[in-house]
Scaffold this motif. Structure first.
Motif, PDB file in Angstrom:
ATOM      1  N   UNK A 178       0.805  -1.218   0.000  1.00 30.90           N
ATOM      2  CA  UNK A 178       0.000   0.000   0.000  1.00 30.90           C
ATOM      3  C   UNK A 178       0.842   1.275   0.000  1.00 30.90           C
ATOM      4  N   UNK A 179       0.351   2.250  -0.725  1.00 33.56           N
ATOM      5  CA  UNK A 179       0.894   3.600  -0.671  1.00 33.56           C
ATOM      6  C   UNK A 179      -0.270   4.576  -0.600  1.00 33.56           C
ATOM      7  N   UNK A 180      -0.179   5.523   0.310  1.00 35.75           N
ATOM      8  CA  UNK A 180      -1.202   6.546   0.504  1.00 35.75           C
ATOM      9  C   UNK A 180      -0.684   7.841  -0.109  1.00 35.75           C
ATOM     10  N   UNK A 181      -1.499   8.481  -0.940  1.00 39.01           N
ATOM     11  CA  UNK A 181      -1.139   9.716  -1.629  1.00 39.01           C
ATOM     12  C   UNK A 181      -2.017  10.854  -1.123  1.00 39.01           C
ATOM     13  N   UNK A 182      -1.406  11.907  -0.593  1.00 35.45           N
ATOM     14  CA  UNK A 182      -2.135  13.024   0.017  1.00 35.45           C
ATOM     15  C   UNK A 182      -2.011  14.265  -0.870  1.00 35.45           C
ATOM     16  N   UNK A 183      -3.136  14.858  -1.181  1.00 31.36           N
ATOM     17  CA  UNK A 183      -3.184  16.006  -2.084  1.00 31.36           C
ATOM     18  C   UNK A 183      -2.748  17.290  -1.391  1.00 31.36           C
ATOM     19  N   UNK A 184      -2.555  18.323  -2.212  1.00 37.72           N
ATOM     20  CA  UNK A 184      -2.193  19.638  -1.709  1.00 37.72           C
ATOM     21  C   UNK A 184      -3.281  20.674  -1.937  1.00 37.72           C
ATOM     22  N   UNK A 185      -2.899  21.932  -1.822  1.00 34.33           N
ATOM     23  CA  UNK A 185      -3.764  23.102  -1.980  1.00 34.33           C
ATOM     24  C   UNK A 185      -3.505  23.686  -3.370  1.00 34.33           C
ATOM     25  N   UNK A 186      -4.554  24.127  -4.050  1.00 32.43           N
ATOM     26  CA  UNK A 186      -5.988  24.071  -3.727  1.00 32.43           C
ATOM     27  C   UNK A 186      -6.650  22.931  -4.504  1.00 32.43           C
ATOM     28  N   UNK A 187      -6.411  21.726  -4.078  1.00 30.72           N
ATOM     29  CA  UNK A 187      -6.802  20.558  -4.857  1.00 30.72           C
ATOM     30  C   UNK A 187      -7.526  19.525  -3.998  1.00 30.72           C
ATOM     31  N   UNK A 188      -7.749  18.372  -4.600  1.00 33.25           N
ATOM     32  CA  UNK A 188      -8.337  17.219  -3.918  1.00 33.25           C
ATOM     33  C   UNK A 188      -7.535  15.976  -4.339  1.00 33.25           C
ATOM     34  N   UNK A 189      -8.034  14.802  -3.926  1.00 35.93           N
ATOM     35  CA  UNK A 189      -7.381  13.547  -4.322  1.00 35.93           C
ATOM     36  C   UNK A 189      -7.226  13.416  -5.835  1.00 35.93           C
ATOM     37  N   UNK A 190      -8.030  14.159  -6.593  1.00 41.55           N
ATOM     38  CA  UNK A 190      -8.017  14.045  -8.050  1.00 41.55           C
ATOM     39  C   UNK A 190      -6.655  14.409  -8.650  1.00 41.55           C
ATOM     40  N   UNK A 191      -5.846  15.177  -7.931  1.00 48.87           N
ATOM     41  CA  UNK A 191      -4.541  15.571  -8.461  1.00 48.87           C
ATOM     42  C   UNK A 191      -3.623  14.375  -8.721  1.00 48.87           C
ATOM     43  N   UNK A 192      -3.922  13.236  -8.064  1.00 49.83           N
ATOM     44  CA  UNK A 192      -3.078  12.049  -8.190  1.00 49.83           C
ATOM     45  C   UNK A 192      -3.542  11.118  -9.312  1.00 49.83           C
ATOM     46  N   UNK A 193      -4.500  11.539 -10.134  1.00 50.21           N
ATOM     47  CA  UNK A 193      -5.153  10.610 -11.057  1.00 50.21           C
ATOM     48  C   UNK A 193      -4.153   9.886 -11.967  1.00 50.21           C
ATOM     49  N   UNK A 194      -3.142  10.586 -12.472  1.00 51.69           N
ATOM     50  CA  UNK A 194      -2.186   9.949 -13.375  1.00 51.69           C
ATOM     51  C   UNK A 194      -1.211   9.046 -12.623  1.00 51.69           C
ATOM     52  N   UNK A 195      -0.674   9.544 -11.541  1.00 49.64           N
ATOM     53  CA  UNK A 195       0.297   8.778 -10.756  1.00 49.64           C
ATOM     54  C   UNK A 195      -0.359   7.537 -10.166  1.00 49.64           C
ATOM     55  N   UNK A 196      -1.589   7.690  -9.671  1.00 47.70           N
ATOM     56  CA  UNK A 196      -2.293   6.550  -9.083  1.00 47.70           C
ATOM     57  C   UNK A 196      -2.523   5.456 -10.116  1.00 47.70           C
ATOM     58  N   UNK A 197      -2.879   5.845 -11.330  1.00 46.59           N
ATOM     59  CA  UNK A 197      -3.107   4.846 -12.371  1.00 46.59           C
ATOM     60  C   UNK A 197      -1.834   4.070 -12.670  1.00 46.59           C
ATOM     61  N   UNK A 198      -0.699   4.740 -12.640  1.00 45.89           N
ATOM     62  CA  UNK A 198       0.588   4.087 -12.870  1.00 45.89           C
ATOM     63  C   UNK A 198       0.924   3.131 -11.729  1.00 45.89           C
ATOM     64  N   UNK A 199       0.878   3.618 -10.504  1.00 48.42           N
ATOM     65  CA  UNK A 199       1.290   2.807  -9.358  1.00 48.42           C
ATOM     66  C   UNK A 199       0.348   1.638  -9.105  1.00 48.42           C
ATOM     67  N   UNK A 200      -0.903   1.771  -9.519  1.00 49.28           N
ATOM     68  CA  UNK A 200      -1.887   0.718  -9.248  1.00 49.28           C
ATOM     69  C   UNK A 200      -1.590  -0.572  -9.996  1.00 49.28           C
ATOM     70  N   UNK A 201      -0.659  -0.541 -10.927  1.00 50.70           N
ATOM     71  CA  UNK A 201      -0.286  -1.764 -11.631  1.00 50.70           C
ATOM     72  C   UNK A 201       0.276  -2.805 -10.677  1.00 50.70           C
ATOM     73  N   UNK A 202       0.913  -2.340  -9.579  1.00 50.69           N
ATOM     74  CA  UNK A 202       1.494  -3.297  -8.638  1.00 50.69           C
ATOM     75  C   UNK A 202       1.453  -2.831  -7.190  1.00 50.69           C
ATOM     76  N   UNK A 203       0.600  -1.853  -6.891  1.00 56.28           N
ATOM     77  CA  UNK A 203       0.441  -1.379  -5.520  1.00 56.28           C
ATOM     78  C   UNK A 203      -1.035  -1.123  -5.236  1.00 56.28           C
ATOM     79  N   UNK A 204      -1.388  -1.194  -3.971  1.00 53.81           N
ATOM     80  CA  UNK A 204      -2.680  -0.677  -3.527  1.00 53.81           C
ATOM     81  C   UNK A 204      -2.510   0.816  -3.306  1.00 53.81           C
ATOM     82  N   UNK A 205      -3.226   1.615  -4.077  1.00 52.65           N
ATOM     83  CA  UNK A 205      -3.047   3.066  -4.066  1.00 52.65           C
ATOM     84  C   UNK A 205      -4.273   3.701  -3.403  1.00 52.65           C
ATOM     85  N   UNK A 206      -4.029   4.405  -2.315  1.00 55.76           N
ATOM     86  CA  UNK A 206      -5.081   4.975  -1.475  1.00 55.76           C
ATOM     87  C   UNK A 206      -4.984   6.491  -1.566  1.00 55.76           C
ATOM     88  N   UNK A 207      -6.036   7.126  -2.074  1.00 55.95           N
ATOM     89  CA  UNK A 207      -6.032   8.580  -2.290  1.00 55.95           C
ATOM     90  C   UNK A 207      -7.211   9.219  -1.560  1.00 55.95           C
TER      91      UNK A 207
END
Length: 291
Positions: free
Chosen positions: A29-58
């Protein structure tokens, strides 16, 4: 927008707080925390990449996005505890943690307060709170005007920002982005809507960083506490512009440090997602310092 096979949850982490979270993939598992002025959506590209072999929690942080927005405590200590409880509720006692901007401050606090749970830590384009305030002075402090505005007592900052919320939050989306196409109009609209509906809690988050968060950092510095896990920092070269050595400041907090200068804008998970995903994978390949 996040694609297929993404689970969405509301998870209770405190008596009066549920966090909205997306989960995708399987593996470590890896947890990805967003910044300002954003939401979890900022990780959409990175999460899709890492999800190939990790549990990605946003998740959306307390006070942001679709998460609950209680009045009161927005110390990074409390927000970090939220993240540990979230991971535990999802079945993960240990996890890697990466944060951008405000999320990085939460990640740093989680690493300091909960080293038995955080195996690896990444920070995107921020300094620890104590150093952030120490390096801003004179003309250079103008770049952080919003920090001073939101540090003021409750009332005036909230009213001023709410009166022109889209202009206020949109200003930072424009100013800090080198590639405007990285935040397309539909994503920008979602960020602005989320922030428009969260002005008091966003201000409370920033206000905590001018008060209680500083107290916690000073106590850690006095006690000699550091981040015991492998740490990667991705950072624009604003240290040379403002007259400080960012890597040296970070090394005082993180002895096992990889400091990577980047040339993209502040929103690097959207402007340079391949680079960010590559560096996170490099971080995860380093041996964890088990507690």
């Amino acid at each position: 927008m996040l694609g297929d096979m993404v689970e969405q949850h509301k998870v209770r982490v405190d008596d009066d707080v549920e966090l909205f979270v997306t989960v995708r993939g399987s593996g470590r598992p890896i947890v990805l925390l967003h910044g300002f002025p954003q939401t979890h959506l900022m990780w959409r590209h990175v999460a899709a990449d890492l999800a190939a072999d990790h549990t990605v929690i946003c998740p959306d942080l307390r006070g942001y996005g679709a998460s609950d927005k209680p009045a009161g405590d927005y110390s990074k200590r409390t927000m970090a505890r939220d993240i540990v409880r979230l991971a535990q509720a999802l079945g993960h006692e240990q996890f890697a943690l990466a944060g951008h901007d405000r999320g990085a401050l939460v990640a740093i606090r989680a690493g300091l307060d909960h080293p038995a749970h955080v195996t690896h830590l990444a920070s995107l384009d921020v300094l620890p709170t104590l150093d952030m305030w120490n390096v801003m002075h004179g003309e250079s402090a103008a770049v952080g005007f919003h920090l001073y505005l939101m540090a003021q007592p409750p009332g005036l900052p909230e009213r001023m920002i709410a009166a022109s919320a889209d202009d206020f939050f949109g200003y930072f989306l424009d100013l800090w982005t080198r590639d405007p196409a990285a935040i397309p109009p539909d994503v920008r609209a979602r960020y602005l809507e989320a922030c428009r509906n969260a002005v008091p809690s966003i201000v409370a988050d920033y206000r905590a960083s001018a008060g209680v968060d500083l107290d916690h950092d000073r106590a850690d510095r006095a006690a000699g506490r550091t981040l015991t896990m492998p740490v990667t920092v991705l950072q624009q070269d604003w240290g040379s512009q403002l007259g400080f050595d960012a890597a040296a400041l970070w090394r005082a907090w993180a002895p096992d440090l990889r400091h990577v200068p980047v040339t993209c804008g502040h929103f690097m998970a959207e402007e340079a997602p391949d680079l960010v995903a590559k560096e996170l994978r490099t971080l995860l390949a380093r041996p964890a310092n088990r507690q």
